[in-house]
Design a protein around this motif. Structure first.
Motif, mmCIF file in Angstrom:
data_model
loop_
_atom_site.group_PDB
_atom_site.id
_atom_site.type_symbol
_atom_site.label_atom_id
_atom_site.label_comp_id
_atom_site.label_asym_id
_atom_site.label_seq_id
_atom_site.Cartn_x
_atom_site.Cartn_y
_atom_site.Cartn_z
ATOM 1 N N TRP A 138 -10.906 -12.623 -13.513
ATOM 2 C CA TRP A 138 -11.350 -14.007 -13.638
ATOM 3 C C TRP A 138 -11.726 -14.557 -12.260
ATOM 4 O O TRP A 138 -12.762 -15.216 -12.099
ATOM 5 C CB TRP A 138 -10.251 -14.831 -14.315
ATOM 6 N N ALA A 139 -10.901 -14.252 -11.251
ATOM 7 C CA ALA A 139 -11.194 -14.716 -9.884
ATOM 8 C C ALA A 139 -12.522 -14.131 -9.401
ATOM 9 O O ALA A 139 -13.330 -14.829 -8.775
ATOM 10 C CB ALA A 139 -10.058 -14.335 -8.942
ATOM 11 N N ALA A 140 -12.755 -12.855 -9.690
ATOM 12 C CA ALA A 140 -14.007 -12.213 -9.255
ATOM 13 C C ALA A 140 -15.203 -12.938 -9.846
ATOM 14 O O ALA A 140 -16.206 -13.179 -9.163
ATOM 15 C CB ALA A 140 -14.026 -10.739 -9.673
ATOM 16 N N TYR A 141 -15.055 -13.312 -11.120
ATOM 17 C CA TYR A 141 -16.165 -14.021 -11.757
ATOM 18 C C TYR A 141 -16.381 -15.379 -11.091
ATOM 19 O O TYR A 141 -17.510 -15.770 -10.783
ATOM 20 C CB TYR A 141 -15.918 -14.190 -13.263
ATOM 21 N N GLN A 142 -15.288 -16.087 -10.836
ATOM 22 C CA GLN A 142 -15.425 -17.424 -10.244
ATOM 23 C C GLN A 142 -15.989 -17.373 -8.826
ATOM 24 O O GLN A 142 -16.840 -18.168 -8.458
ATOM 25 C CB GLN A 142 -14.076 -18.133 -10.263
ATOM 26 N N ILE A 143 -15.501 -16.412 -8.045
ATOM 27 C CA ILE A 143 -15.990 -16.286 -6.664
ATOM 28 C C ILE A 143 -17.488 -15.965 -6.683
ATOM 29 O O ILE A 143 -18.299 -16.601 -6.010
ATOM 30 C CB ILE A 143 -15.225 -15.167 -5.901
ATOM 31 N N ALA A 144 -17.847 -14.954 -7.477
ATOM 32 C CA ALA A 144 -19.244 -14.509 -7.512
ATOM 33 C C ALA A 144 -20.141 -15.612 -8.064
ATOM 34 O O ALA A 144 -21.254 -15.841 -7.580
ATOM 35 C CB ALA A 144 -19.356 -13.245 -8.346
ATOM 36 N N SER A 145 -19.624 -16.307 -9.057
ATOM 37 C CA SER A 145 -20.385 -17.376 -9.672
ATOM 38 C C SER A 145 -20.661 -18.495 -8.673
ATOM 39 O O SER A 145 -21.761 -19.056 -8.630
ATOM 40 C CB SER A 145 -19.511 -17.849 -10.813
ATOM 41 N N SER A 146 -19.665 -18.793 -7.829
ATOM 42 C CA SER A 146 -19.824 -19.895 -6.869
ATOM 43 C C SER A 146 -20.889 -19.586 -5.823
ATOM 44 O O SER A 146 -21.403 -20.492 -5.179
ATOM 45 C CB SER A 146 -18.482 -20.212 -6.194
ATOM 46 N N ILE A 147 -21.217 -18.309 -5.649
ATOM 47 C CA ILE A 147 -22.280 -17.978 -4.686
ATOM 48 C C ILE A 147 -23.522 -17.440 -5.412
ATOM 49 O O ILE A 147 -24.405 -16.846 -4.792
ATOM 50 C CB ILE A 147 -21.787 -16.969 -3.610
ATOM 51 N N GLY A 148 -23.549 -17.655 -6.714
ATOM 52 C CA GLY A 148 -24.732 -17.246 -7.500
ATOM 53 C C GLY A 148 -24.950 -15.746 -7.517
ATOM 54 O O GLY A 148 -26.088 -15.277 -7.497
ATOM 55 N N ALA A 149 -23.853 -14.977 -7.525
ATOM 56 C CA ALA A 149 -24.008 -13.521 -7.424
ATOM 57 C C ALA A 149 -23.038 -12.794 -8.353
ATOM 58 O O ALA A 149 -22.316 -11.890 -7.922
ATOM 59 C CB ALA A 149 -23.786 -13.090 -5.971
ATOM 60 N N THR A 150 -23.022 -13.180 -9.632
ATOM 61 C CA THR A 150 -22.114 -12.484 -10.562
ATOM 62 C C THR A 150 -22.594 -11.042 -10.780
ATOM 63 O O THR A 150 -23.781 -10.743 -10.657
ATOM 64 C CB THR A 150 -22.022 -13.217 -11.920
ATOM 65 N N ALA A 151 -21.641 -10.189 -11.107
ATOM 66 C CA ALA A 151 -21.950 -8.762 -11.249
ATOM 67 C C ALA A 151 -22.892 -8.514 -12.428
ATOM 68 O O ALA A 151 -22.786 -9.159 -13.467
ATOM 69 C CB ALA A 151 -20.656 -7.987 -11.434
ATOM 70 N N LEU B 61 0.840 -1.202 0.000
ATOM 71 C CA LEU B 61 0.000 0.000 0.000
ATOM 72 C C LEU B 61 0.874 1.250 0.000
ATOM 73 O O LEU B 61 0.627 2.180 -0.768
ATOM 74 C CB LEU B 61 -0.941 0.013 1.214
ATOM 75 N N ASP B 62 1.892 1.268 0.855
ATOM 76 C CA ASP B 62 2.742 2.464 0.964
ATOM 77 C C ASP B 62 3.430 2.787 -0.353
ATOM 78 O O ASP B 62 3.625 3.941 -0.692
ATOM 79 C CB ASP B 62 3.813 2.261 2.052
ATOM 80 N N ARG B 63 3.795 1.731 -1.097
ATOM 81 C CA ARG B 63 4.525 1.959 -2.352
ATOM 82 C C ARG B 63 3.603 2.120 -3.554
ATOM 83 O O ARG B 63 4.055 2.358 -4.664
ATOM 84 C CB ARG B 63 5.456 0.776 -2.636
ATOM 85 N N GLY B 64 2.307 1.905 -3.349
ATOM 86 C CA GLY B 64 1.368 2.024 -4.467
ATOM 87 C C GLY B 64 1.382 0.803 -5.365
ATOM 88 O O GLY B 64 0.949 0.860 -6.509
ATOM 89 N N GLY B 65 1.882 -0.320 -4.837
ATOM 90 C CA GLY B 65 1.893 -1.560 -5.634
ATOM 91 C C GLY B 65 0.620 -2.352 -5.392
ATOM 92 O O GLY B 65 -0.172 -2.019 -4.503
ATOM 93 N N LEU B 66 0.434 -3.404 -6.177
ATOM 94 C CA LEU B 66 -0.741 -4.244 -5.974
ATOM 95 C C LEU B 66 -0.422 -5.361 -4.990
ATOM 96 O O LEU B 66 0.627 -6.014 -5.097
ATOM 97 C CB LEU B 66 -1.218 -4.856 -7.301
ATOM 98 N N VAL B 67 -1.333 -5.577 -4.061
ATOM 99 C CA VAL B 67 -1.230 -6.690 -3.118
ATOM 100 C C VAL B 67 -1.368 -7.984 -3.934
ATOM 101 O O VAL B 67 -2.168 -8.030 -4.885
ATOM 102 C CB VAL B 67 -2.350 -6.553 -2.057
ATOM 103 N N PRO B 68 -0.583 -9.047 -3.592
ATOM 104 C CA PRO B 68 -0.631 -10.274 -4.406
ATOM 105 C C PRO B 68 -2.060 -10.824 -4.585
ATOM 106 O O PRO B 68 -2.885 -10.758 -3.670
ATOM 107 C CB PRO B 68 0.238 -11.250 -3.606
ATOM 108 N N ASP B 69 -2.284 -11.355 -5.782
ATOM 109 C CA ASP B 69 -3.628 -11.805 -6.156
ATOM 110 C C ASP B 69 -4.235 -12.801 -5.182
ATOM 111 O O ASP B 69 -5.427 -12.732 -4.887
ATOM 112 C CB ASP B 69 -3.580 -12.455 -7.557
ATOM 113 N N GLN B 70 -3.419 -13.756 -4.689
ATOM 114 C CA GLN B 70 -4.001 -14.792 -3.827
ATOM 115 C C GLN B 70 -4.544 -14.191 -2.525
ATOM 116 O O GLN B 70 -5.623 -14.563 -2.060
ATOM 117 C CB GLN B 70 -2.939 -15.872 -3.521
ATOM 118 N N LEU B 71 -3.809 -13.226 -1.960
ATOM 119 C CA LEU B 71 -4.273 -12.578 -0.729
ATOM 120 C C LEU B 71 -5.580 -11.829 -0.999
ATOM 121 O O LEU B 71 -6.520 -11.870 -0.201
ATOM 122 C CB LEU B 71 -3.224 -11.588 -0.199
ATOM 123 N N MET B 72 -5.619 -11.147 -2.155
ATOM 124 C CA MET B 72 -6.830 -10.392 -2.504
ATOM 125 C C MET B 72 -8.010 -11.334 -2.712
ATOM 126 O O MET B 72 -9.131 -11.044 -2.303
ATOM 127 C CB MET B 72 -6.602 -9.576 -3.781
#
Ligand code: AMP
Length: 207
Positions: free
Chosen positions: A95-108, A53-64
């Motif tokens: 892609w992860a957002a789609y899979q997560i949302a899809s698994s709970i029946g709540a895609t955007a 966060l301090d450096r303005g980088g992206l937090v690793p995908d798996q943590l997110m």
């Protein structure tokens, strides 16, 4: 209403996200806020991510992915919608957002994009720096966050466009005017989605 918000830093995501969530009576899940809360509380996740966060980088995908999976599951436990603000930020996260949302029946239903001008965004963030004292609102870090946005976040807009759920709105006017444009556009999308749910993205990717 289920919305993803995709915009550069300083585009007004936080303000618009909170207003949209209040209007539709759904939770506002801002990944930056969730991360900053972990940093402030000194949790193990907070200690791991604070340097990104301090450096303005992206937090690793798996943590997110773990953070978003939990936040979305909690938010939609009652069957409701959400405004997910700040995620996804790159193709793997999309892609992860789609899979997560899809698994709970709540895609955007909508991927909301706020269009801005880089110089205006830098000006806004430097003004905010004097008020909120965020560690990442210094000019070099702002420039890094903007560069990352153009490099890895902007390309995912095309995917949402092909999925037919992209809504792109001018984020340059003052916040009230942006809200006045966004809310009716989202209402219209919701009405359209009720009548005709969107296509399955894999089919579009394969096409
Ligand atoms: P924001 O409040 O959305 O500007 O996010 C602040 C910071 O949190 C970003 O500069 C990143 O370091 C981190 N962050 C927020 N969302 C994400 C995400 N989806 N992926 C990786 N890092 C993120």
């Amino acid at each position: 209403m289920r919305v993803l918000m995709i915009a550069p830093p300083g585009a007004g995501k936080g303000t618009q996200g909170a207003r949209i969530a209040a209007h539709f009576g759904v939770p506002h899940l801002a990944t930056g806020d969730l991360l900053r809360r972990h940093v402030a509380r000194g949790t193990p996740l907070g200690r791991t991510v604070h340097a990104y966060l301090d450096r303005g980088g992206l937090v690793p995908d798996q943590l997110m992915q773990d953070l978003v999976r939990k936040a979305l599951a909690d938010a939609t436990a009652g069957g409701g919608g959400y405004v997910l603000d700040g995620y996804p930020r790159n193709p793997a996260q999309a892609w992860a957002a789609y899979q997560i949302a899809s698994s709970i029946g709540a895609t955007a239903q909508v991927a909301l994009h706020l269009r801005t001008d880089d110089d205006e965004v830098v000006r806004r963030l430097l003004t905010r720096a004097g008020i909120e004292h965020r560690s990442d609102d210094t000019e070099p870090v702002i420039r890094r966050r903007l560069a990352l946005y153009h490099e890895v976040t902007e390309p995912i807009l095309e995917w949402y466009d092909r999925r037919g759920i992209l809504l792109s709105v001018d984020g340059m006017p003052d916040a009230d005017r942006v809200t006045a444009a966004v809310i009716p556009a989202l209402e219209a999308r919701r009405a359209r989605h009720k009548a005709r749910p969107g296509p399955v993205p894999e089919l579009l990717i394969a096409a």
